[in-house]
Scaffold this motif. Structure first.
Motif, mmCIF file in Angstrom:
data_model
loop_
_atom_site.group_PDB
_atom_site.id
_atom_site.type_symbol
_atom_site.label_atom_id
_atom_site.label_comp_id
_atom_site.label_asym_id
_atom_site.label_seq_id
_atom_site.Cartn_x
_atom_site.Cartn_y
_atom_site.Cartn_z
ATOM 1 N N LEU A 1 38.381 36.435 50.897
ATOM 2 C CA LEU A 1 38.384 36.578 52.353
ATOM 3 C C LEU A 1 38.978 35.354 53.041
ATOM 4 C CD1 LEU A 1 35.113 38.444 53.315
ATOM 5 C CD2 LEU A 1 37.444 39.306 53.062
ATOM 6 N N ARG A 2 38.629 34.158 52.535
ATOM 7 C CA ARG A 2 39.202 32.958 53.160
ATOM 8 C C ARG A 2 40.720 32.940 53.027
ATOM 9 N NH1 ARG A 2 35.718 27.760 51.377
ATOM 10 N NH2 ARG A 2 37.674 26.778 52.054
ATOM 11 N N THR A 3 41.205 33.366 51.874
ATOM 12 C CA THR A 3 42.655 33.416 51.675
ATOM 13 C C THR A 3 43.301 34.453 52.598
ATOM 14 O OG1 THR A 3 42.380 32.726 49.377
ATOM 15 C CG2 THR A 3 44.467 33.797 49.943
ATOM 16 N N ALA A 4 42.711 35.628 52.647
ATOM 17 C CA ALA A 4 43.274 36.689 53.500
ATOM 18 C C ALA A 4 43.275 36.263 54.964
ATOM 19 C CB ALA A 4 42.488 37.984 53.304
ATOM 20 N N LYS A 5 42.231 35.549 55.375
ATOM 21 C CA LYS A 5 42.170 35.072 56.772
ATOM 22 C C LYS A 5 43.329 34.149 57.101
ATOM 23 C CE LYS A 5 37.410 35.486 57.928
ATOM 24 N NZ LYS A 5 36.050 34.960 57.902
ATOM 25 N N VAL A 6 43.603 33.211 56.208
ATOM 26 C CA VAL A 6 44.707 32.274 56.446
ATOM 27 C C VAL A 6 46.042 33.012 56.473
ATOM 28 C CG1 VAL A 6 46.012 30.339 55.470
ATOM 29 C CG2 VAL A 6 43.508 30.251 55.562
ATOM 30 N N ILE A 7 46.247 33.903 55.509
ATOM 31 C CA ILE A 7 47.489 34.672 55.470
ATOM 32 C C ILE A 7 47.698 35.398 56.799
ATOM 33 C CG2 ILE A 7 48.663 36.647 54.416
ATOM 34 C CD1 ILE A 7 46.987 36.028 51.847
ATOM 35 N N ARG A 8 46.631 36.058 57.237
ATOM 36 C CA ARG A 8 46.721 36.879 58.450
ATOM 37 C C ARG A 8 46.991 36.013 59.675
ATOM 38 N NH1 ARG A 8 48.462 41.752 58.771
ATOM 39 N NH2 ARG A 8 48.050 42.564 60.827
ATOM 40 N N SER A 9 46.314 34.846 59.717
ATOM 41 C CA SER A 9 46.483 33.981 60.892
ATOM 42 C C SER A 9 47.902 33.430 60.962
ATOM 43 C CB SER A 9 45.470 32.837 60.859
ATOM 44 O OG SER A 9 45.830 31.905 59.861
ATOM 45 N N LEU A 10 48.539 33.290 59.800
ATOM 46 C CA LEU A 10 49.910 32.772 59.772
ATOM 47 C C LEU A 10 50.949 33.887 59.870
ATOM 48 C CD1 LEU A 10 49.476 30.173 56.885
ATOM 49 C CD2 LEU A 10 49.621 29.692 59.347
ATOM 50 N N GLY A 11 50.488 35.136 59.761
ATOM 51 C CA GLY A 11 51.431 36.251 59.802
ATOM 52 C C GLY A 11 52.339 36.317 58.594
ATOM 53 N N LYS A 12 51.885 35.758 57.479
ATOM 54 C CA LYS A 12 52.710 35.796 56.268
ATOM 55 C C LYS A 12 52.472 37.100 55.510
ATOM 56 C CE LYS A 12 53.590 30.988 55.322
ATOM 57 N NZ LYS A 12 53.856 30.053 54.218
ATOM 58 N N PRO A 13 53.444 37.519 54.702
ATOM 59 C CA PRO A 13 53.264 38.759 53.949
ATOM 60 C C PRO A 13 52.316 38.594 52.761
ATOM 61 C CG PRO A 13 55.402 37.775 53.455
ATOM 62 C CD PRO A 13 54.787 36.928 54.530
ATOM 63 N N TRP A 14 51.568 39.661 52.504
ATOM 64 C CA TRP A 14 50.769 39.661 51.273
ATOM 65 C C TRP A 14 50.698 41.058 50.695
ATOM 66 C CZ3 TRP A 14 45.300 41.128 50.559
ATOM 67 C CH2 TRP A 14 44.699 41.689 51.687
ATOM 68 N N VAL A 15 50.489 41.072 49.375
ATOM 69 C CA VAL A 15 50.482 42.302 48.592
ATOM 70 C C VAL A 15 49.083 42.502 48.033
ATOM 71 C CG1 VAL A 15 51.483 43.485 46.600
ATOM 72 C CG2 VAL A 15 52.885 41.872 47.927
ATOM 73 N N LEU A 16 48.530 43.689 48.232
ATOM 74 C CA LEU A 16 47.223 44.030 47.658
ATOM 75 C C LEU A 16 47.420 45.044 46.545
ATOM 76 C CD1 LEU A 16 44.106 44.057 47.605
ATOM 77 C CD2 LEU A 16 44.210 45.903 49.306
ATOM 78 N N ASP A 17 46.817 44.759 45.406
ATOM 79 C CA ASP A 17 46.852 45.655 44.250
ATOM 80 C C ASP A 17 45.398 46.009 43.948
ATOM 81 O OD1 ASP A 17 47.863 46.972 41.999
ATOM 82 O OD2 ASP A 17 49.192 45.305 41.480
ATOM 83 N N PRO A 18 44.922 47.169 44.416
ATOM 84 C CA PRO A 18 43.483 47.464 44.335
ATOM 85 C C PRO A 18 43.056 47.959 42.962
ATOM 86 C CG PRO A 18 44.598 49.273 45.420
ATOM 87 C CD PRO A 18 45.664 48.245 45.097
ATOM 88 N N VAL A 19 43.366 47.168 41.937
ATOM 89 C CA VAL A 19 43.069 47.567 40.557
ATOM 90 C C VAL A 19 41.565 47.764 40.380
ATOM 91 C CG1 VAL A 19 43.262 46.894 38.134
ATOM 92 C CG2 VAL A 19 45.069 46.270 39.746
ATOM 93 N N ALA A 20 41.217 48.844 39.675
ATOM 94 C CA ALA A 20 39.826 49.122 39.297
ATOM 95 C C ALA A 20 38.940 49.395 40.505
ATOM 96 C CB ALA A 20 39.260 47.965 38.461
ATOM 97 N N ILE A 21 39.562 49.851 41.604
ATOM 98 C CA ILE A 21 38.776 50.250 42.771
ATOM 99 C C ILE A 21 37.708 51.259 42.328
ATOM 100 C CG2 ILE A 21 40.501 52.006 43.384
ATOM 101 C CD1 ILE A 21 39.731 51.574 46.324
ATOM 102 N N GLY A 22 36.498 51.032 42.800
ATOM 103 C CA GLY A 22 35.401 51.917 42.412
ATOM 104 C C GLY A 22 34.454 51.299 41.406
ATOM 105 N N ILE A 23 34.887 50.196 40.779
ATOM 106 C CA ILE A 23 34.025 49.534 39.797
ATOM 107 C C ILE A 23 33.393 48.294 40.419
ATOM 108 C CG2 ILE A 23 33.949 48.336 37.589
ATOM 109 C CD1 ILE A 23 36.190 50.028 36.599
ATOM 110 N N GLY A 24 32.094 48.323 40.651
ATOM 111 C CA GLY A 24 31.379 47.122 41.059
ATOM 112 C C GLY A 24 31.275 46.963 42.556
ATOM 113 N N SER A 25 30.171 46.359 43.000
ATOM 114 C CA SER A 25 29.890 46.273 44.439
ATOM 115 C C SER A 25 30.757 45.228 45.138
ATOM 116 C CB SER A 25 28.418 45.946 44.661
ATOM 117 O OG SER A 25 28.095 44.725 44.037
#
Lengths: 278, 278, 278
Positions: free
Chosen positions: A83-107
């Motif tokens: 979350l801290r990383t995503a916040k900085v990325i978003r505040s700077l407007g830089k591009p980021w890539v999300l790869d939601p591997v194993a979505i559904g496993i674990g809380s």
């Protein structure tokens, strides 16, 4: 009207810029395929840096041209780091890539993937089941709340994920790439279908993860849609060329990385793809 | 009386079932060889998923056909993850493979390996020194409390570990595989000695770990003894074929993975092994 | 006066001792290249063991002939692990190698790299920017407090790091190896410049990390300066030979590991190097 020639020119420009400027993408990614991700990023002309700790994620978010977040393996510290990383990325407007591997496993994975909805990753890459599950978790069209992912594998076809991909792209304002036999890339209004590759890609671990890492490299140099399409195209041309030379999966991986390195901007732009409007 | 033909038929059936059904094994394994483990599991026809967190271990224990736990590198969270995962596996009666890598190093590893005694792993795979040390730690025949392991290497011969292997198999009611020049597999009453392989297996890291992961794949489809014997056999035939083609360890690893992929059910069942009663 | 023949004889002796005695080096190293480090250590004739936890680091510090600490990726537990391990190494007077990867990124990495000043690593290996940054952080000649590292890449030339390397070697009383097109190795009074290698070394991740791991293997058998020079020489000869055979980076890495394995003591000692006094 869609102008295919213009898209190809943008792809050529992205590949050339990366080869000339050696841009760095930072990654927080799983430990199973972390080496493959880095080597694929280097092969196409980029630079790789991987971290785990929160302030290191923030540092890379600032220093790198783009960031790659892959949820394949979680450590406890990720609760803070991602979350801290995503916040900085978003505040700077830089591009980021999300790869939601194993979505559904674990809380923790599911909690963070839910929170990422508001951080609007510029590019989302996954297999069909992951894309459907993420759209479902985010309450978007085409999604299903009950994931059909099986561990890290897809049990859905790429075409079944079209609506989910479009909905995700519209939500983020970026692009979505669905990997499968024919790959689908969309920015929410245009759909590109890219073909090539090899059946061996399912016989090695990390074809998808490393593709996500390469998308991040191109995202330093072009728009989300062109980055996702260019990375998919180089994977398809390199996969095709490698698959034609080998008869086993480990030899395939070696040849594939070599072909990633050798593919020219024209090779990549000329790999077959079809465009349609949503 | 031991019926070798019947055992070979069971091996053939296990290999075919895996190639047809692409079964998933979950793993909690060390970071040094985690990629090799996954690629070996894929090469023989299985599917791989690796995790670190407790609820993710529990999830995979339920979702996977078998689980592989390798103690090569420990993270602090493993104190919680490994026991919670083992509890779920045991409560469901599903097969799991224990690879007691680096037994003797560190208090957490030794504490957890001690607790695993009551969880009775269906298959234990290790080198001779690890098998002797685990039997010693568990107070079984043939064991030695002072480990002769050196880091991750064995300093004992396979034959010196026979009594420890038999005692461990009798305790768990499952099977034990001791890796070495000639491999020993036992269910506590029968001993199989499987030969083949290559001297290069000691020149790459992870030949043992990835074998453990492949045992878990076969354990989704057959008995512990047949799973351990079949995995050992495919390692021996693939190792032999790869070793005959190369003159260096990295080329060996590539060819070895390719040969794992190419080996047919008949190839594997026909790799030489001898059977004796304990 | 510098006696090149004597140095070559010491290199030959170190290589032969390692090949004959299979010495173990323990490592705490990053997860990106951990497999490459281990396989390179095995290829030259050593044995590898990697850990994360404090008491395991202490165990290896005692059990291994030398220890390799690479700061490429940090986990929270490293705050405890790295110092406790360094303390044991120092108290025993055993050799250790520090690879200050990614110096400048994150508070924990920088705090620990600062504390390492008093633990005087016997060999420091890095790219030019890392060596300059470490000397700067330690307040030594030739250093710069503001790091020019970019992620894990160097932006300085090897020759620009000469003063920093000499100052670090004088401070530790050991040796420093600066990797680049022509590598520089110094014990603070002699400078060796070793050449060879391949442009592909920058196209794979871990050429530097695995070199650090191999330095630790040779450090079990010879002085810091000879260990650093020998490891650099085998990297240069293997890199040259591999580079001459391939046209892509993944094929390069496979051939490179094979050539590490094949290089004889004479091959290594005869790889070109020049000696000068500081």
């Amino acid at each position: 009207m869609i102008n295919k020639k213009d898209i190809k020119n943008q792809m050529i420009q992205a590949v050339k810029t990366v080869k000339q400027t050696n841009p760095m993408a930072g990654s927080i990614t799983n430990s199973v395929t972390i080496n493959f991700v880095a080597n694929a990023q280097l092969a196409v002309g980029g630079s790789a840096a991987m971290v785990y700790l929160p302030d290191e994620g923030e540092f890379l978010a600032k220093a790198a041209g783009a960031t790659y977040i892959n949820t394949g393996t979680f450590l406890p510290i990720y609760e803070e780091t991602l979350l801290r990383t995503a916040k900085v990325i978003r505040s700077l407007g830089k591009p980021w890539v999300l790869d939601p591997v194993a979505i559904g496993i674990g809380s923790l994975r599911n909690q963070l993937l839910q929170e990422f909805k508001e951080y609007k990753p510029n590019i989302i890459r996954g297999n069909a089941s992951e894309i459907i599950a993420l759209a479902g978790q985010w309450g978007l069209d085409g999604g299903e709340k009950v994931s059909n992912t099986r561990g890290v594998d897809s049990t859905d076809s790429v075409s079944a994920a079209k609506d989910a991909a479009v909905a995700l792209a519209k939500w983020t304002g970026g692009a979505v790439a669905v990997s499968g036999e024919t790959d689908l890339i969309t920015d929410g209004s245009i759909i590109a279908r890219s073909s090539g590759g090899s059946h061996f890609m399912e016989k090695i671990t990390g074809a998808g993860c490393s593709l996500g890492g390469v998308v991040a490299i191109y995202a330093t140099a072009t728009s989300p849609f062109i980055a996702a399409l260019t990375a998919t195209a180089v994977y398809n041309i390199a996969g095709k060329r490698a698959g034609d030379k080998v008869d086993g999966p480990a030899s395939f991986q070696i040849q594939f990385l070599d072909e990633l390195y050798k593919a020219t901007a024209d090779d990549i732009a000329n790999n077959p793809f079809e465009l349609t409007e949503v």
